[in-house]
Design a protein around this motif. Structure first.
Motif, short mmCIF file in Angstrom:
data_model
loop_
_atom_site.label_atom_id
_atom_site.label_comp_id
_atom_site.label_asym_id
_atom_site.label_seq_id
_atom_site.Cartn_x
_atom_site.Cartn_y
_atom_site.Cartn_z
N VAL A 142 0.83 -1.20 0.00
CA VAL A 142 0.00 0.00 0.00
C VAL A 142 0.87 1.26 0.00
N ASP A 143 0.52 2.24 -0.85
CA ASP A 143 1.19 3.54 -0.77
C ASP A 143 0.20 4.69 -0.65
N ARG A 144 -1.10 4.39 -0.73
CA ARG A 144 -2.15 5.39 -0.52
C ARG A 144 -3.21 4.80 0.39
N LEU A 145 -3.85 5.67 1.17
CA LEU A 145 -4.81 5.19 2.15
C LEU A 145 -5.98 6.16 2.25
N ILE A 146 -7.17 5.60 2.42
CA ILE A 146 -8.39 6.38 2.58
C ILE A 146 -8.99 6.05 3.94
N MET A 147 -9.27 7.08 4.73
CA MET A 147 -9.98 6.89 5.99
C MET A 147 -11.46 7.15 5.75
N ALA A 148 -12.29 6.15 6.02
CA ALA A 148 -13.71 6.28 5.74
C ALA A 148 -14.53 5.72 6.89
N GLY A 149 -15.58 6.44 7.27
CA GLY A 149 -16.46 5.96 8.32
C GLY A 149 -16.12 6.53 9.68
N ASN A 150 -16.96 6.20 10.64
CA ASN A 150 -16.84 6.75 11.99
C ASN A 150 -15.98 5.85 12.87
N VAL A 151 -15.13 6.46 13.67
CA VAL A 151 -14.40 5.76 14.72
C VAL A 151 -14.69 6.53 16.01
N THR A 152 -15.58 5.97 16.84
CA THR A 152 -16.05 6.70 18.01
C THR A 152 -15.23 6.41 19.26
N ARG A 153 -14.56 5.26 19.30
CA ARG A 153 -13.83 4.89 20.51
C ARG A 153 -12.42 5.45 20.46
N ARG A 154 -11.98 6.11 21.52
CA ARG A 154 -10.64 6.66 21.58
C ARG A 154 -9.68 5.58 22.07
N LEU A 209 -6.98 12.88 14.37
CA LEU A 209 -6.92 12.45 12.98
C LEU A 209 -5.72 13.08 12.26
N ARG A 210 -5.46 14.35 12.55
CA ARG A 210 -4.29 15.01 11.94
C ARG A 210 -3.00 14.33 12.38
N ALA A 211 -2.94 13.92 13.65
CA ALA A 211 -1.74 13.25 14.15
C ALA A 211 -1.56 11.90 13.48
N VAL A 212 -2.66 11.17 13.27
CA VAL A 212 -2.58 9.87 12.60
C VAL A 212 -2.15 10.05 11.15
N ILE A 213 -2.70 11.06 10.47
CA ILE A 213 -2.31 11.34 9.09
C ILE A 213 -0.82 11.65 9.02
N GLU A 214 -0.32 12.46 9.96
CA GLU A 214 1.10 12.79 9.97
C GLU A 214 1.95 11.54 10.18
N LEU A 215 1.51 10.64 11.06
CA LEU A 215 2.22 9.39 11.30
C LEU A 215 2.30 8.57 10.01
N LEU A 216 1.19 8.46 9.30
CA LEU A 216 1.16 7.67 8.06
C LEU A 216 2.04 8.31 6.99
N GLU A 217 1.88 9.61 6.78
CA GLU A 217 2.60 10.25 5.68
C GLU A 217 4.09 10.36 5.97
N THR A 218 4.47 10.46 7.24
CA THR A 218 5.89 10.44 7.59
C THR A 218 6.52 9.11 7.22
N ASN A 219 5.68 8.06 7.19
CA ASN A 219 6.16 6.72 6.88
C ASN A 219 5.80 6.28 5.46
N GLY A 220 5.59 7.26 4.57
CA GLY A 220 5.45 6.98 3.15
C GLY A 220 4.09 6.55 2.66
N ILE A 221 3.05 6.72 3.49
CA ILE A 221 1.69 6.38 3.07
C ILE A 221 0.92 7.67 2.85
N ARG A 222 0.53 7.91 1.61
CA ARG A 222 -0.20 9.14 1.28
C ARG A 222 -1.69 8.96 1.62
N VAL A 223 -2.26 9.92 2.36
CA VAL A 223 -3.67 9.86 2.74
C VAL A 223 -4.50 10.60 1.69
#
Length: 297
Positions: free
Chosen positions: A81-93, A124-138
């Protein structure tokens, strides 16, 4: 090249696309659209969030809890995987004490912890930064299924009355206010004032509370009312855009509301034809609001 393919081509990368599947119908729509285009999406099912995990049984998939974020990057790399889509609700922290620790997660811990303190959008911004820092484009879901975005204007046979427009304005102002605080995206107004705001329980819980309020207090005997869902003013557009579907319309009708208003171009209407048909059947209106539109005009 189709509009969907053209938009996706802008997100550089020739590898595979992953879909993080939270709750709701949007992850299914995104995964099936990719499949119909001839892609082979890799689905990451968020346990305790996806309503029916068997929906994705014919696709390559993995099931992870929110605490297993440390296992996500190795799984994505293994799947190509080199691209990722976040879709749907995640209610639990996530519970930090139960997180599966890996080096990338440990390095990102300060940002993740700060995101937990800032609210949903911050996390969500922190998770996106984690992914993109590791080569996964959101990539945003709207780039894959742009036809699900709500158009502007009245979408149903019924339209809002003058009183409904006042309710839309009141609920819209309230929804934007809680959005600025990163609390929620939706509000209900009845009789020209906001009476209920969305929180961690989501839109379904908001509408159940509204139905309960009808039987007592100042709302007893009051008619009509409107649900408004607005994109948070500072929201990361690639994740967590507002969404409604047929079930939203049914719940709004059960709460005694006259209609639903959403951000045009910044909200999803899932199962569009079925959603509009259900609203027509129940006599509710659906309206797409232009960004910044004054609903009383």
């Amino acid at each position: 090249m189709s509009r969907t393919e053209s938009k996706l081509a802008q997100a550089e990368g020739g590898g595979r696309i992953a879909v993080i599947a939270g709750g709701g119908a949007l992850p299914v729509a995104v995964a099936r659209t990719l499949q119909q285009r001839g892609d082979a999406p890799f689905v990451v099912i968020v346990s305790e969030e996806t309503e029916d995990e068997d929906t994705f049984r014919d696709l390559d998939r993995i099931i992870l809890s929110v605490e297993q974020i440390g296992l996500l990057l190795p799984a994505l790399r293994k799947a190509g995987v080199d691209r990722l889509i976040m879709a749907g609700n995640v209610t639990r922290r996530p519970n930090l004490r139960r997180i599966k620790w890996t080096v990338p997660v440990v390095l990102a811990l300060p940002r993740l912890a700060a995101g937990l303190l800032r609210g949903d959008d911050g996390l969500l911004r922190a998770v996106i930064e984690l992914l993109e820092t590791n080569g996964i484009r959101v990539v945003g879901p709207h780039e894959i299924v742009p036809d699900l975005l709500a158009p502007a204007g009245i979408l149903t046979r019924a339209g809002p009355t003058a009183q409904d427009k006042r309710d839309i304005a009141a609920a819209s102002e309230a929804a934007l206010a809680i959005g600025r605080l990163d609390i929620g995206q939706a509000a209900v107004a009845i009789g020209g004032r906001a009476v209920a705001l969305e929180d961690i329980e989501g839109t379904d819980g908001l509408l159940r509370r509204t139905a309960d309020l009808r039987s007592h207090g100042r709302l007893a005997g009051k008619k009509r009312g409107v649900l408004v869902k607005r994109r948070k003013p500072l929201q990361e557009k690639r994740v967590d855009l507002p969404a409604i579907g047929p079930d939203t319309i049914v719940a709004a009708q059960a709460a005694g509301l006259a209609g639903v208003a959403v951000d045009a171009g910044n909200s999803f209407i899932l199962d569009f034809d079925s959603t509009v048909a259900r609203a027509d059947e129940l006599g509710l209106f659906i309206i797409g609001l232009e960004p910044g539109e004054d609903a009383q005009r």
